[in-house]
Design a protein around this motif. Structure first.
Motif, mmCIF file in Angstrom:
data_model
loop_
_atom_site.group_PDB
_atom_site.id
_atom_site.type_symbol
_atom_site.label_atom_id
_atom_site.label_comp_id
_atom_site.label_asym_id
_atom_site.label_seq_id
_atom_site.Cartn_x
_atom_site.Cartn_y
_atom_site.Cartn_z
ATOM 1 N N TYR A 149 -10.722 -7.677 -4.949
ATOM 2 C CA TYR A 149 -11.592 -6.438 -5.733
ATOM 3 C C TYR A 149 -12.829 -6.854 -6.615
ATOM 4 O O TYR A 149 -12.416 -7.517 -7.541
ATOM 5 C CB TYR A 149 -10.472 -5.680 -6.207
ATOM 6 C CG TYR A 149 -10.916 -4.381 -6.836
ATOM 7 C CD1 TYR A 149 -11.732 -3.489 -6.503
ATOM 8 C CD2 TYR A 149 -10.636 -3.952 -8.277
ATOM 9 C CE1 TYR A 149 -11.973 -2.509 -6.995
ATOM 10 C CE2 TYR A 149 -10.698 -2.822 -8.799
ATOM 11 C CZ TYR A 149 -11.806 -1.999 -8.365
ATOM 12 O OH TYR A 149 -12.316 -0.899 -8.730
ATOM 13 N N GLN A 204 0.205 -4.705 -7.412
ATOM 14 C CA GLN A 204 0.491 -5.336 -6.335
ATOM 15 C C GLN A 204 1.684 -6.304 -6.473
ATOM 16 O O GLN A 204 2.099 -6.690 -7.456
ATOM 17 C CB GLN A 204 -0.870 -6.442 -6.018
ATOM 18 C CG GLN A 204 -2.141 -5.814 -5.683
ATOM 19 C CD GLN A 204 -1.988 -5.158 -4.448
ATOM 20 O OE1 GLN A 204 -1.587 -5.678 -3.256
ATOM 21 N NE2 GLN A 204 -2.401 -3.912 -4.334
ATOM 22 N N ARG A 248 -4.973 -8.930 -2.465
ATOM 23 C CA ARG A 248 -6.161 -8.000 -2.335
ATOM 24 C C ARG A 248 -7.524 -8.922 -3.193
ATOM 25 O O ARG A 248 -7.056 -9.684 -4.082
ATOM 26 C CB ARG A 248 -5.636 -6.784 -3.402
ATOM 27 C CG ARG A 248 -6.789 -5.895 -3.325
ATOM 28 C CD ARG A 248 -6.486 -4.474 -3.797
ATOM 29 N NE ARG A 248 -7.587 -3.442 -3.772
ATOM 30 C CZ ARG A 248 -7.804 -2.453 -4.592
ATOM 31 N NH1 ARG A 248 -6.990 -2.442 -5.870
ATOM 32 N NH2 ARG A 248 -8.789 -1.695 -4.457
ATOM 33 N N GLY A 298 0.879 -1.221 -0.105
ATOM 34 C CA GLY A 298 0.000 0.089 -0.233
ATOM 35 C C GLY A 298 1.002 1.217 0.034
ATOM 36 O O GLY A 298 2.181 1.316 0.676
ATOM 37 N N ASP A 344 -4.022 -0.692 -10.611
ATOM 38 C CA ASP A 344 -3.520 -1.035 -9.210
ATOM 39 C C ASP A 344 -2.290 -1.985 -9.693
ATOM 40 O O ASP A 344 -1.943 -2.534 -10.813
ATOM 41 C CB ASP A 344 -4.626 -2.139 -8.775
ATOM 42 C CG ASP A 344 -4.255 -2.370 -7.284
ATOM 43 O OD1 ASP A 344 -3.254 -1.875 -6.754
ATOM 44 O OD2 ASP A 344 -4.735 -3.574 -6.858
ATOM 45 N N ASP A 401 -4.606 1.704 -1.928
ATOM 46 C CA ASP A 401 -4.380 0.307 -1.938
ATOM 47 C C ASP A 401 -3.393 -0.294 -2.685
ATOM 48 O O ASP A 401 -3.107 -1.493 -2.872
ATOM 49 C CB ASP A 401 -5.850 -0.523 -2.329
ATOM 50 C CG ASP A 401 -7.170 -0.089 -1.476
ATOM 51 O OD1 ASP A 401 -6.578 0.213 -0.297
ATOM 52 O OD2 ASP A 401 -8.081 0.205 -2.084
#
Length: 306
Positions: free
Chosen positions: A283, A223, A281, A113, A221, A129
């Motif tokens: 989503y 990650q 995560r 994050g 996003d 996030d």
């Protein structure tokens, strides 16, 4: 048969039948066109998403593969003038915190994050996030001519982090490379396009200073998980952990990266109700944007040193 009977036109019923048939043909042709147009737009959007993902990885992957490369010297531990962030300031730049550029022992690091991301994000709008990823290394190409940029002077037995390479040993005994520090994060806004997320990078430049630049819009996003060797000596990743769960004694061998790419505009009649599970995560967007989730595991070429 009379002349009047031979030249008479179609009847009202025949005309209505002809108009109905013609209307059905026109409606069918229009529907085929609309369906073909919609299919084209969907395929075009999918192609753009794939191209965005490929380009983003083409920037991040070679950077990651070359992390922990320090010119002619093997390992950051042999480079002098580096400094931990807990030590006294080794000099600018400071806009990513104390000694962020000088902490060479952390050749790869990240945050789970962006809330603890040290650098000031573009317009302070980092996606909270999304993870961040920082790579430190020497440039593959020889150093540029700038005299106010952090550089790595190296020989086969030692290295030095300097701001002025005038005293460095030249080739063939030694070489000079620019220090590369790149921090990748996801912003809520693209340059000139508010509301469109983008993959951005805070990069070390001449000054010395950090410059915020956009890699590509459309990345919603990112990650990250690190493949680590708990022994620090084996060179094999035996587990994958989030960026904030790496122990100082563990060696990062590989990086697993997920990118969620989003279309720039919503699509009429489409709702993305899928549940995306990646990294740590889960989503479910439930909106009209199309998305593409990609993953790649990248091996760190110099995990055990140059």
């Amino acid at each position: 048969m009379s002349h009047k009977q031979r030249i008479r036109g179609v009847s009202l019923i025949e005309l209505l039948v002809a108009v109905t048939i013609g209307g059905l043909l026109i409606f069918g042709a229009t529907q085929v066109y609309v369906d073909s147009r919609n299919a084209y737009e969907v395929n075009e959007t999918a192609a753009r998403l794939q191209e965005t993902a490929r380009y983003a990885l083409s920037v991040v992957e070679p950077d990651l593969r070359m992390s922990n490369y320090w010119g002619l010297v093997k390992g950051a531990g042999l480079v002098t003038n580096q400094a931990l962030r807990t030590e006294a300031s080794a000099g600018p730049p400071m806009n990513c915190g104390n000694n962020f550029a000088h902490d060479l022992m952390l050749n790869i690091e990240g945050t789970n994050g962006s809330s603890t991301f040290a650098c000031i994000a573009y317009r302070s709008n980092a996606v909270t996030d999304a993870d961040t990823l920082t790579v430190r290394r020497a440039s593959v190409a020889p150093a540029d001519a700038a005299t106010n940029r952090l550089k790595i002077c190296s020989t086969r037995i030692m290295g030095e982090l300097v701001n002025n390479s005038a005293g460095c040993t030249g080739a063939p005994a030694g070489q000079v490379n620019d220090l590369i520090v790149n921090s990748y994060y996801v912003s809520q806004n693209s340059t000139g396009q508010p509301g469109i997320p983008s993959l951005r990078r805070v990069a070390l430049v001449a000054g010395p200073a950090f410059s915020d630049e956009e890699i590509i819009p459309g990345v919603e996003d990112m990650q990250i998980q690190f493949g680590v060797d708990p022994t620090g000596m084996d060179g094999r990743a035996t587990k994958y952990v989030n960026p904030d769960a790496v122990d100082v004694s563990e060696q990062i061998i590989s990086v697993r990266i997920w990118l969620l790419v989003r279309s720039e505009t919503t699509e009429v009649g489409f709702v993305d109700g899928r549940t995306y599970t990646y990294g740590d995560r889960t989503y479910t967007p439930n909106d009209g944007f199309r998305r593409l989730l990609i993953s790649r595991t990248i091996q760190v070429r110099n995990a055990l040193g140059t």
